[in-house]
Design an enzyme around this catalytic site. Structure first.
Site, mmCIF file in Angstrom:
data_model
loop_
_atom_site.group_PDB
_atom_site.id
_atom_site.type_symbol
_atom_site.label_atom_id
_atom_site.label_comp_id
_atom_site.label_asym_id
_atom_site.label_seq_id
_atom_site.Cartn_x
_atom_site.Cartn_y
_atom_site.Cartn_z
ATOM 1 N N HIS A 184 3.861 10.452 -4.865
ATOM 2 C CA HIS A 184 4.209 9.406 -3.914
ATOM 3 C C HIS A 184 5.682 9.549 -3.557
ATOM 4 O O HIS A 184 6.562 9.225 -4.355
ATOM 5 C CB HIS A 184 3.930 8.024 -4.505
ATOM 6 C CG HIS A 184 2.476 7.722 -4.622
ATOM 7 N ND1 HIS A 184 1.695 8.244 -5.615
ATOM 8 C CD2 HIS A 184 1.655 6.975 -3.836
ATOM 9 C CE1 HIS A 184 0.448 7.812 -5.453
ATOM 10 N NE2 HIS A 184 0.400 7.051 -4.387
ATOM 11 N N ASN B 45 3.412 4.196 3.116
ATOM 12 C CA ASN B 45 4.488 4.389 2.145
ATOM 13 C C ASN B 45 5.757 3.643 2.562
ATOM 14 O O ASN B 45 6.520 3.160 1.718
ATOM 15 C CB ASN B 45 4.798 5.877 1.984
ATOM 16 C CG ASN B 45 3.718 6.604 1.216
ATOM 17 O OD1 ASN B 45 2.676 6.038 0.910
ATOM 18 N ND2 ASN B 45 3.946 7.854 0.907
ATOM 19 N N PRO C 84 0.832 -1.206 0.000
ATOM 20 C CA PRO C 84 0.000 0.000 0.000
ATOM 21 C C PRO C 84 0.859 1.245 0.000
ATOM 22 O O PRO C 84 1.908 1.295 0.632
ATOM 23 C CB PRO C 84 -0.806 -0.123 1.292
ATOM 24 C CG PRO C 84 -0.009 -1.037 2.166
ATOM 25 C CD PRO C 84 0.694 -1.978 1.242
ATOM 26 N N CYS C 85 0.435 2.243 -0.748
ATOM 27 C CA CYS C 85 1.229 3.472 -0.874
ATOM 28 C C CYS C 85 0.289 4.620 -1.211
ATOM 29 O O CYS C 85 -0.288 4.651 -2.288
ATOM 30 C CB CYS C 85 2.280 3.310 -1.959
ATOM 31 S SG CYS C 85 3.391 4.719 -2.123
ATOM 32 N N GLN C 86 0.128 5.535 -0.278
ATOM 33 C CA GLN C 86 -0.758 6.675 -0.500
ATOM 34 C C GLN C 86 0.009 7.881 -1.032
ATOM 35 O O GLN C 86 1.220 7.948 -0.938
ATOM 36 C CB GLN C 86 -1.473 7.060 0.800
ATOM 37 C CG GLN C 86 -2.787 6.349 0.993
ATOM 38 C CD GLN C 86 -2.615 4.854 1.225
ATOM 39 O OE1 GLN C 86 -1.806 4.431 2.027
ATOM 40 N NE2 GLN C 86 -3.373 4.057 0.504
#
Length: 548
Positions: A137, A106, A87-89
């Site tokens: 990102h 992240n 997951p990476c916001q």
């Protein structure tokens, strides 16, 4: 005690799935019949149950930070491919609209990279949202990153973490920020901040504010009684004014309306100061290299790097030797009945190829629609509970659906002898049903009359077009997320899309069962990589690393 060495088909390539979720990527690789899925990592307990049911005999780990990769190599002999979607916001820059300075998700990308460096696979695949290809990102540079930035020449940029607006500056604020112990001493306890912040978020809607007040007031009073005073005069004054309002309401000295007015007048500054302290604590706890500055606003000056640059510069270096390519893949082009676009990054050891190309859909593929995926479930009565679905043994498809050759496109999804589990939907209230009945195919929440919109969302104008969306039968759907939260509506029926129908849109076959709560099942489906897309990725990877 060490586990025994796994019994593995030596004619296949070994795969570990990190951040596996329900197993969409794993299923796509498995369907090629050229990969052994030997290990998986997933923290969510419901997704874990789903994964373990559908992939028998796979070693399972809950937290990637605690995985012993050397032990995995001892058990499996080798890992040929690492797959996963960490997951990476997006990079918030910790502005006024965000509560946190550091997005912990992240940092999980770094754990993914560590796994590749430890396992040294022939190839790896990372899947994530399309925005990862953009510059939003980013990582803030931590003390431990400094040597890596220099070693791998990772591009960095100056960045600012917003802490406090100029209108709320006060004497002694910079002294507080310079010491971690002072930051912690002046913070509210996390539970007190959480409860008051719930009220703060409802400040523009007095009905919601009063409901939150009555739900949380008692616990807030208890937490206030445990609060230790600050050594800063101004913070004590700000806290004191706010806390007295809660005490006055609790002791029935003021009514709800008086509370609302006083809370609104005093909450902004108190919350602003606490957000500053929370962000400062995150900077210290995450060892971010930062200098606290007092200019127009109070900020932390630091540096950041793009997540993609970090990954490519390290794994693509001479030392680690991967040829890397990435692209945004459109699911609908691969015969999947949804307009989903995902970022896929693929790395292959340079001894196999100097240039990696992404999968290209066959020209023979015909676009699939919502009808192709779910029409046969239209007249099958869904269940309302997980328990009923399990007790009744799922649902039976109509006779015409059991003849898979007669169904046409996506007939491979109906692979369970006419039985489908997870045909579960939320129960619909009378008010929601009224909305369902007036929304036509392709319409959404914004199509409703004002009378059906009131008391639904705080700001109806800002509601996304995917809310209360009635799907069109003869088009692909939009990106499948948690369709329960989005309230997606069946094209012809006045009900929500079921878990199984959402899974069909994602191209999970009926033999693939989901476990956990109803909401968790919807979330697992929405988080997954469509297995048909995963298979196309797996087949492309095979073209590079399969040694005959």
């Amino acid at each position: 005690m060490k586990k025994e060495r796994l019994k593995i088909d030596m004619d296949k390539l070994n795969v570990i799935d990190l951040f596996a979720g329900a197993g969409g990527l794993s299923l796509g690789f498995q369907k090629t019949e050229m990969f052994n899925i030997v290990a998986a990592v997933e923290k969510d307990i419901h997704a874990k149950k789903t994964y373990e049911y559908n992939f028998k005999g796979v070693d399972f780990y809950s937290d990637i930070r605690n995985v012993n990769f050397n032990e995995i190599l001892e058990r499996c002999g080798k890992i040929d491919v690492v797959i996963g979607g960490p997951p990476c916001q997006g990079f918030s820059n910790a502005n006024r609209q965000h509560n946190h300075a550091i997005n912990q998700n992240n940092k999980l990308v770094k754990e993914y990279i560590k796994a590749i460096l430890a396992l040294k696979p022939k190839a790896f695949v990372m899947e994530n949202v399309g925005m990862l290809k953009s510059d939003v990102h980013r990582f803030y540079i931590e003390e431990s990153d400094s040597s890596l930035v220099d070693k791998y020449k990772i591009p960095i940029e100056k960045a600012e973490i917003f802490l406090l607006s100029k209108e709320y500056r006060f004497n002694g604020v910079m002294d507080i920020l310079q010491e971690y112990s002072s930051v912690r001493r002046n913070k509210w306890k996390s539970e007190l901040y959480k409860n008051i912040n719930i009220l703060y978020k409802s400040i523009k809607n007095k009905d919601k504010l009063n409901k939150a007040l009555n739900r949380h007031c008692k616990s807030i009073i208890k937490l206030i009684s445990e609060h230790k005073t600050s050594n800063n005069v101004h913070i004590n004054e700000v806290n004191g004014k706010l806390f007295k309002i809660f005490s006055a309401y609790f002791e029935q000295k003021i009514n709800e309306e008086e509370f609302d007015d006083k809370f609104i007048a005093n909450a902004y500054e108190a919350i602003a100061i606490q957000r500053m302290l929370n962000r400062a604590e995150e900077i210290y706890k995450n060892h971010i290299e930062a200098d606290f500055k007092e200019d127009e606003n109070i900020v932390a000056e630091t540096h950041s790097c793009a997540v993609r640059d970090y990954l490519v510069k390290i794994l693509g270096s001479v030392q680690h030797g991967y040829s890397i390519s990435d692209s945004i893949l459109s699911a609908v082009e691969f015969g999947i009945p949804q307009k989903r676009k995902r970022f896929v990054l693929m790395g292959v050891q340079k001894k196999y190829t100097d240039k990696v190309e992404m999968p290209v859909p066959s020209k023979k593929i015909q676009p699939a629609t919502v009808r192709d995926a779910i029409e046969d479930l239209e007249d099958v009565t869904p269940y309302f509970t997980v328990q009923e679905d399990e007790e009744k043994g799922g649902v039976r498809l109509q006779a015409r659906s059991r003849d898979r050759d007669a169904v046409g496109k996506l007939n491979n999804l109906r692979d369970n002898d006419g039985i489908a589990y997870n045909h579960i939907i939320p129960q619909t209230t009378a008010r929601v049903l009224k909305r369902f009945k007036v929304i036509k195919e392709g319409q959404n929440f914004h199509s409703l009359d004002k009378a059906l919109v009131e008391d639904t969302y705080t700001d109806a104008k800002r509601t996304q077009n995917t809310i209360y969306l009635r799907l069109k039968y003869d088009e692909p759907s939009g990106t499948v997320v948690n369709v329960r939260k989005s309230m997606w509506i069946h094209p012809h029926k006045d009900r929500a899309i079921s878990v199984r129908e959402a899974a069909r849109l994602q191209t999970f076959p009926d033999s693939f069962r989901f476990y956990g709560t109803k909401d968790s099942q919807y979330q697992q489906v929405g988080n997954a990589v469509p297995p048909m897309l995963a298979r196309a990725i797996a087949e492309k990877l095979l073209s590079y690393i399969w040694e005959k």
